[in-house]
Each structure stands twice: as C-alpha cells, then as structure tokens.
Design a protein around this motif. Structure first.
Motif, PDB file in Angstrom:
ATOM      1  N   LEU A 179       3.814  -9.126  17.848  1.00  0.00           N
ATOM      2  CA  LEU A 179       2.565 -10.152  16.643  1.00  0.00           C
ATOM      3  C   LEU A 179       1.343  -9.133  16.828  1.00  0.00           C
ATOM      4  N   MET A 180       1.150  -8.919  17.357  1.00  0.00           N
ATOM      5  CA  MET A 180       0.277  -8.157  18.107  1.00  0.00           C
ATOM      6  C   MET A 180       0.402  -7.233  16.826  1.00  0.00           C
ATOM      7  N   ALA A 181       1.237  -6.159  16.685  1.00  0.00           N
ATOM      8  CA  ALA A 181       1.509  -5.086  15.717  1.00  0.00           C
ATOM      9  C   ALA A 181       1.511  -5.840  14.501  1.00  0.00           C
ATOM     10  N   ASP A 182       1.306  -7.013  14.385  1.00  0.00           N
ATOM     11  CA  ASP A 182       2.040  -7.550  12.919  1.00  0.00           C
ATOM     12  C   ASP A 182       0.120  -7.973  12.585  1.00  0.00           C
ATOM     13  N   GLY A 183      -0.631  -8.310  13.449  1.00  0.00           N
ATOM     14  CA  GLY A 183      -2.106  -8.093  13.442  1.00  0.00           C
ATOM     15  C   GLY A 183      -3.337  -6.781  13.713  1.00  0.00           C
ATOM     16  N   GLY A 184      -2.417  -5.422  13.126  1.00  0.00           N
ATOM     17  CA  GLY A 184      -2.965  -4.861  13.325  1.00  0.00           C
ATOM     18  C   GLY A 184      -3.617  -3.824  14.450  1.00  0.00           C
ATOM     19  N   PHE A 185      -2.932  -4.085  15.829  1.00  0.00           N
ATOM     20  CA  PHE A 185      -3.193  -4.267  16.911  1.00  0.00           C
ATOM     21  C   PHE A 185      -1.698  -2.383  17.690  1.00  0.00           C
ATOM     22  N   VAL A 186      -2.535  -2.051  18.334  1.00  0.00           N
ATOM     23  CA  VAL A 186      -1.790  -1.158  19.165  1.00  0.00           C
ATOM     24  C   VAL A 186      -1.808  -1.008  20.865  1.00  0.00           C
ATOM     25  N   ASN A 187      -0.020  -1.007  20.848  1.00  0.00           N
ATOM     26  CA  ASN A 187      -0.262  -1.516  22.088  1.00  0.00           C
ATOM     27  C   ASN A 187      -0.287  -0.113  23.289  1.00  0.00           C
ATOM     28  N   LEU A 188      -1.068   0.244  24.381  1.00  0.00           N
ATOM     29  CA  LEU A 188      -1.440   1.386  25.173  1.00  0.00           C
ATOM     30  C   LEU A 188       0.507   1.358  25.699  1.00  0.00           C
ATOM     31  N   PRO A 189       1.131   1.736  25.730  1.00  0.00           N
ATOM     32  CA  PRO A 189       2.596   1.965  26.389  1.00  0.00           C
ATOM     33  C   PRO A 189       2.668   1.769  27.840  1.00  0.00           C
ATOM     34  N   GLU A 190       1.613   2.150  28.648  1.00  0.00           N
ATOM     35  CA  GLU A 190       1.664   2.249  30.377  1.00  0.00           C
ATOM     36  C   GLU A 190       1.453   0.690  30.452  1.00  0.00           C
TER      37      GLU A 190
END
Length: 261
Positions: free
Chosen positions: A222-233
């Motif tokens: 959901l966040m990626a579709d909105g243009g956000f990048v996750n911090l893997p940790e």
C-alpha cells in the motif's frame, strides 16, 4: 536504532525562524510546505509516541509539544492516497511518528549514551545491550524524519476498536512477545510492537508467522503504491520517494503553532 535515523544527511540543521519585530526571538517555524496530516487525511489515526511516555526513552521527548503529525504537503497528500486504498481493503492507517525535530534526535543520542537509564529496556530493547545501540545502527545523529517526509505507520482493521491508554510504570512486556501479551494498541499483528530494537522487526524477517509477514507485505504494498519506500530494518518506517527537502534537517517544534498560516 535505524528508525531513529534512517539516512544520514549532509545538510545543516535549518532553523526556520526569525527575530520578531519586538526584538525578541521567535521560535523556529516550519516552511510553508509543511501541513498537519489531519487537515489532508483526517481519517488517519495518530498515536504520536514521542509526545508521551510510551516510547524507548520513557518520557515525552524534546521538541514534541503536541501529539500531532506534521509532514510536508507532498508526503501528506501521498499518505492520503494510501489511506483511501487501505480503507478500500478494510483498514485504516495509524501513524506513530512523522516529522521529528533535530532536538529530539539529539535527545535520543544523549539517552543512548546514558548507561544508567534502562527503564524501558524490558519492552523496547530486551535483547540488545544499551552500549551496542550505536554500533548496531539503532541510534544515530541524523534522522530522515527531520526532513518531514518520513512516517512510522501501521494498519488498523475497520471498524476501529479504541486502544487503552498506556499507564506510565505499568509492567513492560518484550516488543516481540505474542500479540496477546504485548501492549494492545489495536493495530494488526505485525510480529513486533512499534520501535522494537530487534532483528525480528526487519520487514522480511523469516522468523515471523506467515500471517504476520502477509500483514507487513500488505502495508509495504500500500505504501509503495503511494510512493513510499520502506526501510528494510523496520517494518513501520517509510519515506516518500519524491520528498521535497532531501538535503535539509529541520528543528521547529512538533506543534500546530509551528505551521505558517
């Protein structure tokens, strides 16, 4: 922890204030491109942990004058789009932290260097020695949150069941304990609580259950579709890809009064 700082930035801290006409010093103010999330996405729940005592420091953190989410307008609008998508899937978003002033990051650094203050260890970092917090990347001197386009966020199922308030001094339970034992904050089960200084908090940790992993991946999708990048940790940590201030660090207080009207 890496959430305290996701990416180092090379810019100097920007104080967005100026002397007042009366000759005194006006407090630092936010740039015009900052807004209160509630004005853009009123359906998003806000549980700003550093404005209270339920955090790894154990008390309200410097710079958090109100429990309000402030973000750049670009990031807030993007999060509003994520909220609409989450609602269509039967969830609402809940944010734990948004813009974070540099003075709060400085407080985290000072806290991490105080070997005697371990009052919240049993919940937030039970398996990490405090003198390892810097070496293992859990605490650092700069945070992406201070640029105003990073959020710590989770999912809550609809309809929302209100969470009980945290009571300072209540018994602490490890952040990776089973959901029924952890502090009940009404969010879906992600395998750990928020701000868990533990490898189990890594988004793709192989040690969470399939259902917990699926919830993390849904949030990331959901966040990626909105243009956000996750911090893997950190399963909860996301930065807006097109953030407007990639090289800046701000230090105005977390308060509605910091916004320019």
């Amino acid at each position: 922890m890496r959430r305290v700082v996701t990416m180092l930035v090379c810019g100097a801290v920007l104080w967005a204030g100026a002397p007042s006409a009366a000759g005194g010093a006006e407090g630092p103010r936010a740039p015009e491109r900052f807004v209160a999330l509630a004005e853009v996405a009123p359906g998003v729940l806000e549980d700003i942990r550093y404005a209270g005592a339920h955090n790894f420091v154990g008390e309200p953190v410097d710079g958090y004058q109100e429990g309000v989410c402030l973000l750049t307008r670009d990031a807030a609008r993007a999060l509003a789009r994520v909220q609409r998508a989450a609602t269509a899937r039967g969830y609402t978003l809940k944010v734990y932290d948004c813009y974070r002033p540099q003075r709060a990051v400085d407080r985290f650094v000072a806290w991490a260097r105080d070997a005697h203050d371990t009052r919240m260890k049993a919940e937030f970092y039970p398996r990490v020695a405090k003198d390892r917090l810097f070496a293992e990347g859990y605490i650092a001197e700069r945070s992406g949150h201070s640029r105003g386009s990073t959020v710590d966020v989770t999912l809550v199922r609809l309809p929302v069941v209100p969470a009980r308030p945290y009571l300072p001094g209540e018994p602490l339970v490890p952040c990776y304990a089973p959901r029924g034992l952890r502090f009940p904050d009404a969010s879906v089960d992600m395998g750990t609580g928020y701000d868990c200084f533990d490898r189990l908090a890594h988004t793709l940790s192989p040690h969470v259950t399939p259902r917990q992993r699926a919830s993390r991946l849904l949030l990331r999708e959901l966040m990626a579709d909105g243009g956000f990048v996750n911090l893997p940790e950190e399963w909860w940590h996301f930065t807006y890809r097109d953030e407007p201030y990639p090289g800046r660090v701000f230090d105005f207080p977390v308060a509605r009064a910091s916004l320019r009207r």
